[in-house]
Enzyme design. Structure first.
Site, PDB file in Angstrom:
ATOM      1  CB  CYS A 108      89.319 -29.401  71.448  1.00  0.00           C
ATOM      2  SG  CYS A 108      89.680 -31.031  70.739  1.00  0.00           S
ATOM      3  CG  HIS A 160      91.774 -36.158  71.270  1.00  0.00           C
ATOM      4  ND1 HIS A 160      90.458 -36.479  71.516  1.00  0.00           N
ATOM      5  CD2 HIS A 160      91.794 -34.837  70.951  1.00  0.00           C
ATOM      6  CE1 HIS A 160      89.719 -35.402  71.355  1.00  0.00           C
ATOM      7  NE2 HIS A 160      90.497 -34.396  71.008  1.00  0.00           N
ATOM      8  CG  ASN A 207      88.625 -33.693  74.677  1.00  0.00           C
ATOM      9  OD1 ASN A 207      89.283 -34.216  75.582  1.00  0.00           O
ATOM     10  ND2 ASN A 207      87.523 -34.250  74.190  1.00  0.00           N
TER      11      ASN A 207
END
Length: 498
Positions: free
Chosen positions: A291, A318, A456
């Site tokens: 991603c 993330h 993501n």
């Protein structure tokens, strides 16, 4: 005041009624002809009247005028009359070009114009359907399933035929269907879902999905379910090299394999829009990379082409993922054993190195690291770059904005200048990454810092679907064709209207 109030209300009602009339027309174009109408990349399929009108207002990003729904309706009606083959058709760009002709939308001139602009798909042959099997049904597997179901159209493209999982409980099928039906991040499934526990099938919006329970990829006989020459999408991440993934190829009915994780060794790591032309009919195993790689590589490709990228560091903030622990517990990875919902966790990422698999010219020029944070979805990549020439904030933002709107990378890159935007606002974006223009740092030298948001889960799944379509030879051609905007032209146009 009351007169203005009434006029505004009446005008809105007329626009909403027109959008309502578009919906069945858009549906017929899609299901009968494989035409995907959009407005500057915003798909109109399965949209409400309000969403369609919002897409029309989005055109202010490339000019002062909101796209007229009357003109959109005229184009859609003309498209139905000339009936081109499958294509992704940007109505806003067609309107812009036809307006330059300076004739009425009510005559035959519009049809003649469309036949000229869409000549390559006027007599296009229908494609042969390709069966798809999802091996694994986790976060990415279920989102890819939703996308495949939503993209069924006329049935000439990708057909989701089966999912393969390990049985988790006696009521496994019911639980799998429930996870497809409801999602805490992405909301409910748009449609109806039925299960047949005797046949082990899920029927979702008319798509009959066979649920196969298996431990060994090579031991499944897909032909027993009427599945042949299928592409297997491996969502498990258990195997990332060619030897492991080739187990799928030994199963009856499998033709190719797509991995939804970074591939190791000589496996091609494809970032759609950047190196997707490298996909060959001879490729049996392909990776859709990660991603993060998908989020940053298109931006880096555009910048390297226009400015040159000498070196840089990528820091990803993330969202936590399933490989972390909810509370402190043993984990084979450093730091990832600590509670994901309570901590920011410094960890590693291979995304910076993986960029070089799609952009070989950047090999050795990028470093990367990551911080996992307590949010369930949407991540942020911070690109700290040294470019090949000087730039300033307004200049580079003008370039990135035009790249997102008019370049061949417009399916991968989006651009935002909202002063109120936060991570949750980007849930469900279908682009690989969204440049946050207000956060850009550039002071007139070679150094620049860019912030790129990315969903993501969903944004990456959209990229996976595009790779799937290219592997099957059914990715719709995007019309009308437009050449990439040179950076000098983009800057001149953008700054002149600032």
């Amino acid at each position: 005041m009351s007169t203005l109030y009434e006029a505004s209300r009446v005008e809105w009602a007329e626009r909403e009624e027109l959008a309502e009339r578009m919906i069945p027309l858009i549906g017929r174009l899609y299901r009968r002809h494989g035409i995907v109408p959009s407005i500057l990349g915003r798909r109109l399929i399965n949209r409400s009247p309000i969403e369609i009108l919002r897409a029309h207002r989005f055109t202010r990003k490339v000019g002062d005028q909101v796209l007229s729904p009357v003109k959109t309706m005229a184009v859609l009606e003309a498209l139905e009359r000339i009936a081109p083959g499958p294509a992704s058709i940007d109505v806003a760009r067609l309107v812009t070009e036809f307006d330059k002709v300076g004739v009425s939308y009510g005559g035959r001139e519009l049809e003649a114009f469309l036949q000229s602009e869409l000549a390559e798909v006027i007599v296009a042959d229908r494609s042969t359907p390709t069966d798809v099997v999802l091996y694994g049904f986790g976060r990415i597997g279920r989102l890819v399933a939703r996308l495949l179901i939503a993209h069924q159209g006329s049935g000439d493209g990708l057909r989701l035929r089966a999912i393969v999982v390990r049985r988790g409980s006696e009521d496994d099928l019911r639980k799998r269907a429930a996870l497809l039906r409801r999602d805490s991040v992405h909301g409910p499934f748009a449609g109806t879902i039925e299960i047949d526990e005797e046949a082990n099938t899920i029927l979702a919006n008319g798509t009959l999905i066979q649920v196969i329970y298996a431990e060994d990829p090579a031991g499944v006989d897909y032909t027993a379910y009427g599945i042949d020459d299928a592409i297997v999408v491996d969502n498990t991440g258990r195997w990332r090299d060619e030897e492991g993934l080739s187990q799928h190829l030994r199963a009856n009915g499998v033709n190719r394999v797509l991995l939804t994780a970074p591939g190791k060794g000589d496996i091609k790591n494809i970032v759609f829009g950047v190196n997707s032309d490298d996909i060959s009919s001879d490729d049996e195993v392909i990776s859709a990379a990660s991603c993060t790689t998908n989020a940053i590589t298109p931006v880096l490709a555009a910048l390297d082409d226009a400015y040159g990228v000498r070196r840089g560091h990528v820091e990803t903030v993330h969202s936590f993922t399933n490989d972390q622990n909810l509370i402190d517990n043993f984990h084979k990875g450093a730091r990832r054993g600590r509670a994901a919902s309570l901590n920011m966790v410094i960890t590693e990422t291979g995304a910076a190195k993986a960029v070089a698999k799609a952009l070989p010219q950047l090999k050795g020029r990028l470093t990367g690291s990551a911080i996992r944070v307590p949010t369930p979805n949407v991540s942020l990549a911070i690109l700290n770059l040294e470019l090949g020439r000087t730039t300033a904030k307004d200049e580079i933002n003008a370039f990135l904005r035009q790249t997102a709107l008019t370049s061949p990378l417009r399916q991968q890159i989006d651009y935002s200048e909202s002063a109120e935007a936060v991570s949750s606002d980007f849930v469900g974006t279908n682009r690989a990454g969204v440049v946050d223009g207000l956060a850009t740092l550039a002071e007139g030298d070679e150094n620049v810092v860019l912030y790129v948001w990315y969903d993501n889960e969903y944004g990456y799944s959209c990229q996976v679907l595009r790779v799937l379509e290219r592997m099957a030879g059914v990715h719709p051609v995007i019309l009308p064709h437009r050449e990439p905007v040179p950076v000098e032209a983009a800057i001149k146009e953008e700054l002149a209207t600032a």
